[in-house]
Design an enzyme around this catalytic site. Structure first.
Site, PDB file in Angstrom:
ATOM      1  N   ASP A   1       0.812  -1.223   0.000  1.00  0.00           N
ATOM      2  CA  ASP A   1       0.000   0.000   0.000  1.00  0.00           C
ATOM      3  C   ASP A   1       0.844   1.271   0.000  1.00  0.00           C
ATOM      4  OD1 ASP A   1      -2.231  -1.735   0.383  1.00  0.00           O
ATOM      5  OD2 ASP A   1      -1.800  -1.746   2.525  1.00  0.00           O
ATOM      6  N   GLU A   2       1.991   1.225  -0.655  1.00  0.00           N
ATOM      7  CA  GLU A   2       2.895   2.380  -0.647  1.00  0.00           C
ATOM      8  C   GLU A   2       2.500   3.428  -1.677  1.00  0.00           C
ATOM      9  OE1 GLU A   2       3.972  -0.733  -1.132  1.00  0.00           O
ATOM     10  OE2 GLU A   2       5.326  -1.296   0.486  1.00  0.00           O
TER      11      GLU A   2
ATOM     12  N   LYS B   1       1.837   2.312  -4.985  1.00  0.00           N
ATOM     13  CA  LYS B   1       2.446   1.776  -6.213  1.00  0.00           C
ATOM     14  C   LYS B   1       1.604   2.097  -7.442  1.00  0.00           C
ATOM     15  CE  LYS B   1       2.997  -2.570  -4.672  1.00  0.00           C
ATOM     16  NZ  LYS B   1       2.945  -2.476  -3.230  1.00  0.00           N
TER      17      LYS B   1
ATOM     18  N   GLN C   1       2.236  -6.208  -2.890  1.00  0.00           N
ATOM     19  CA  GLN C   1       2.581  -6.184  -1.460  1.00  0.00           C
ATOM     20  C   GLN C   1       3.900  -5.425  -1.244  1.00  0.00           C
ATOM     21  OE1 GLN C   1       1.791  -9.772  -2.607  1.00  0.00           O
ATOM     22  NE2 GLN C   1      -0.264  -8.960  -2.523  1.00  0.00           N
TER      23      GLN C   1
ATOM     24  N   THR D   1      -9.808  -5.095   1.013  1.00  0.00           N
ATOM     25  CA  THR D   1     -10.666  -5.518   2.121  1.00  0.00           C
ATOM     26  C   THR D   1     -11.365  -4.356   2.819  1.00  0.00           C
ATOM     27  OG1 THR D   1      -8.792  -5.391   3.613  1.00  0.00           O
ATOM     28  CG2 THR D   1      -9.219  -7.542   2.617  1.00  0.00           C
ATOM     29  N   GLY D   2     -10.986  -3.124   2.508  1.00  0.00           N
ATOM     30  CA  GLY D   2     -11.597  -1.958   3.143  1.00  0.00           C
ATOM     31  C   GLY D   2     -11.157  -1.771   4.591  1.00  0.00           C
TER      32      GLY D   2
ATOM     33  N   GLY E   1      -4.183  -4.865  -4.605  1.00  0.00           N
ATOM     34  CA  GLY E   1      -5.286  -4.049  -5.104  1.00  0.00           C
ATOM     35  C   GLY E   1      -4.864  -2.618  -5.284  1.00  0.00           C
ATOM     36  N   HIS E   2      -5.181  -2.062  -6.436  1.00  0.00           N
ATOM     37  CA  HIS E   2      -5.001  -0.625  -6.549  1.00  0.00           C
ATOM     38  C   HIS E   2      -5.964  -0.032  -7.562  1.00  0.00           C
ATOM     39  CE1 HIS E   2      -1.683  -2.256  -9.130  1.00  0.00           C
ATOM     40  NE2 HIS E   2      -2.435  -1.618  -9.987  1.00  0.00           N
TER      41      HIS E   2
HETATM   42  P1  IMP Z   1      -2.408 -12.935   2.327  1.00  0.00           P
HETATM   43  O1  IMP Z   1      -1.492 -12.414   1.259  1.00  0.00           O
HETATM   44  O2  IMP Z   1      -3.868 -12.777   1.989  1.00  0.00           O
HETATM   45  O3  IMP Z   1      -2.059 -14.328   2.747  1.00  0.00           O
HETATM   46  O4  IMP Z   1      -2.205 -12.020   3.643  1.00  0.00           O
HETATM   47  C1  IMP Z   1      -0.999 -12.060   4.384  1.00  0.00           C
HETATM   48  C2  IMP Z   1      -0.628 -10.670   4.896  1.00  0.00           C
HETATM   49  O5  IMP Z   1      -0.297  -9.839   3.798  1.00  0.00           O
HETATM   50  C3  IMP Z   1      -1.757  -9.943   5.635  1.00  0.00           C
HETATM   51  O6  IMP Z   1      -1.184  -9.148   6.661  1.00  0.00           O
HETATM   52  C4  IMP Z   1      -2.352  -9.039   4.575  1.00  0.00           C
HETATM   53  O7  IMP Z   1      -2.989  -7.910   5.132  1.00  0.00           O
HETATM   54  C5  IMP Z   1      -1.096  -8.659   3.818  1.00  0.00           C
HETATM   55  N1  IMP Z   1      -1.343  -8.285   2.425  1.00  0.00           N
HETATM   56  C6  IMP Z   1      -1.624  -9.085   1.387  1.00  0.00           C
HETATM   57  N2  IMP Z   1      -1.776  -8.379   0.262  1.00  0.00           N
HETATM   58  C7  IMP Z   1      -1.565  -7.088   0.587  1.00  0.00           C
HETATM   59  C8  IMP Z   1      -1.543  -5.863  -0.171  1.00  0.00           C
HETATM   60  O8  IMP Z   1      -1.721  -5.824  -1.399  1.00  0.00           O
HETATM   61  N3  IMP Z   1      -1.277  -4.737   0.549  1.00  0.00           N
HETATM   62  C9  IMP Z   1      -1.023  -4.755   1.877  1.00  0.00           C
HETATM   63  N4  IMP Z   1      -1.010  -5.860   2.610  1.00  0.00           N
HETATM   64  C10 IMP Z   1      -1.294  -7.019   1.976  1.00  0.00           C
END
Ligand code: IMP
Length: 430
Positions: free
Chosen positions: A13-14, A16, A224, A301-302, A40-41
């Site tokens: 969430d930087e 990107k 991520q 996820t909001g 997600g963006h």
């Molecule tokens: P997973 O990738 O759904 O298994 O989640 C593992 C961890 O990565 C959790 O803390 C999520 O909130 C985090 N995470 C996964 N995708 C993102 C993203 O795109 N942005 C920020 N955090 C993420």
């Protein structure tokens, strides 16, 4: 001419999206190499808003080739939903401009069910996953029982693979006292979706090799961030893939020299969603203010993001473990008007000063940040497009960050608008 990898240098969430969009407008090919529809963006192009999760950012520009590499975990249903959503906005998406690696591992409905059930069972120690089945799908991949896109071409062999997969999963479900899954429950939806997604399947490594030899510009789009990397992040509070640029090559079927320049994105402060250590988290009204100003809510996820100060130790570590050449610093304007800005320059662990985040989870949770307090600036940095437009104190802040993290700021983003960017170094120029 360099191919560029863009990766997050914090916990995702930087910001990107904006940078990737700008770079993808100048690339010929955009490749996703890890993660899945947990990312997600939002892109805004000519006033039209596009929400992307699994698809590479280049997909909204029909003249670009978009590629989903083998390192991704691929949910076929999420894929089709996203393709339909952007088609509904008038974007042309065909197997000519969007290719999915035939050897990509699939996310099946059972994976998100397992993901959610496990999170619930972990209670207070839950990871805070997105619930999209990312972890369980990667587990099946490394356990060599995944169903891959190429498996959908042969129904008889597919039935065998589903049996093997269920042999494992049903044993676990039985152990948990949960209802088992029948082969038909997995097979029928797969057979139904196969003809819709197989036209997008391709030999990605070969296409990318051809593009590279033809001198095309390739942009590797990371999802991520470095601190969510399964090896280098805050394990076990991480995602299940390597998010660092080293994975751009493996995750797309290219060699290690495929990437010429690695651009790391980080915010002028820090956020994280989900559980896990966060040394500079600010639980006071300042953290709350940063969250409000920065609109820190998750795209997928909001969820409300946790907020805190810039952690130079953590970003420096991301730079070293990820081979980051330069940084794009985003959301500087969120700090406008603060009297004092804190920057973490080291940690104290059990009374001793350390200059890195240790690997042990309990130690990560115990480290205390050592702060330097920086005088803020009263003027607005919002919308600045040149250094000269920035307040002197803001320039000092950026320069100081460069010293602390041991990498140059190549780009500075001063608002969500595409053109509100100060470019110091063109990543494609190397
Ligand atoms: P997973 O990738 O759904 O298994 O989640 C593992 C961890 O990565 C959790 O803390 C999520 O909130 C985090 N995470 C996964 N995708 C993102 C993203 O795109 N942005 C920020 N955090 C993420």
């Amino acid at each position: 001419m360099a191919n560029v990898a863009v990766v997050g240098a914090q916990w995702g969430d930087e910001g990107k999206g904006k940078i990737v969009d700008w770079l993808s407008s100048r690339a010929d090919v955009v490749v996703r190499f890890q993660g899945g529809h947990n990312a997600g963006h939002t892109l805004v192009i000519n006033g039209v808003e596009y929400k992307l999760s699994l698809l590479p950012s280049g997909v909204v520009r029909a003249s670009k080739l978009s590629v989903i590499g083998n390192g991704v975990v691929f949910d076929p249903w999420a894929f089709l939903r996203e393709v339909e959503a952007i088609r509904a906005k008038g974007v042309t998406v065909t197997p000519e401009n969007l290719i999915v690696a035939e050897n990509v591992a699939l996310i099946l409905p059972i994976h998100s069910a397992v993901d959610k059930a496990r999170e619930e069972a972990r209670g207070a120690s839950k990871i805070g996953t997105t619930g999209r089945g990312i972890g369980p799908a990667y587990e099946d991949k490394v356990a060599r029982r995944a169903i891959r896109l190429c498996d959908l071409t042969d129904e008889a062999a597919l039935a065998d693979k589903v049996e093997q997969l269920l042999f494992h999963h049903n044993a676990v479900l039985r152990g948990l006292g949960s209802p088992e899954v029948t082969a038909a429950e997995l097979l029928e939806p797969l057979k139904e979706i196969a003809p819709k997604i197989l036209p997008f399947a391709g030999v990605v490594w070969k296409t990318l090799d051809e593009m590279r030899r033809a001198g095309k510009r390739i942009l590797f789009e990371g999802a991520q961030g470095a601190m969510l990397d399964v090896d280098h992040g805050t394990y076990p509070y991480v995602t299940s893939s390597n998010t660092v640029a080293g994975n751009a090559a493996t995750g797309s079927g290219m060699g290690p020299r495929a990437v010429g320049y690695v651009l790391g994105i980080c915010k002028a402060y820090t956020t994280r969603v989900g559980s896990g250590p966060f040394p500079t988290e600010d639980l006071t009204e300042v953290g709350e203010l940063i969250g409000q100003r920065g609109r820190e809510f998750g795209t997928v996820t909001g969820r409300k993001r946790r907020c805190g100060w810039f952690d130079a130790v953590l970003v420096r570590q991301a730079i070293k473990t990820g081979g980051i050449d330069g940084i794009a610093l985003t959301k500087l304007d969120v700090l406008d008007g603060l009297d004092a800005i804190k920057v973490c320059i080291g940690y104290r662990l059990d009374g001793k000063e350390i200059d890195h985040l240790p690997a042990n989870a309990a130690e990560q949770a115990r480290v205390e940040p050592i702060y330097e307090t920086f005088e803020g600036w009263g003027e607005s940095t919002q919308g600045a497009r040149t250094w000269a437009e920035l307040p002197a104190q803001a320039v000092k802040y950026v320069r100081h960050i460069e010293e602390l993290i041991q990498a140059p700021v190549a780009l500075l983003s001063t608002s969500p608008e595409r053109d509100d960017t100060i470019l110091m170094h063109d990543p494609f120029a190397d």
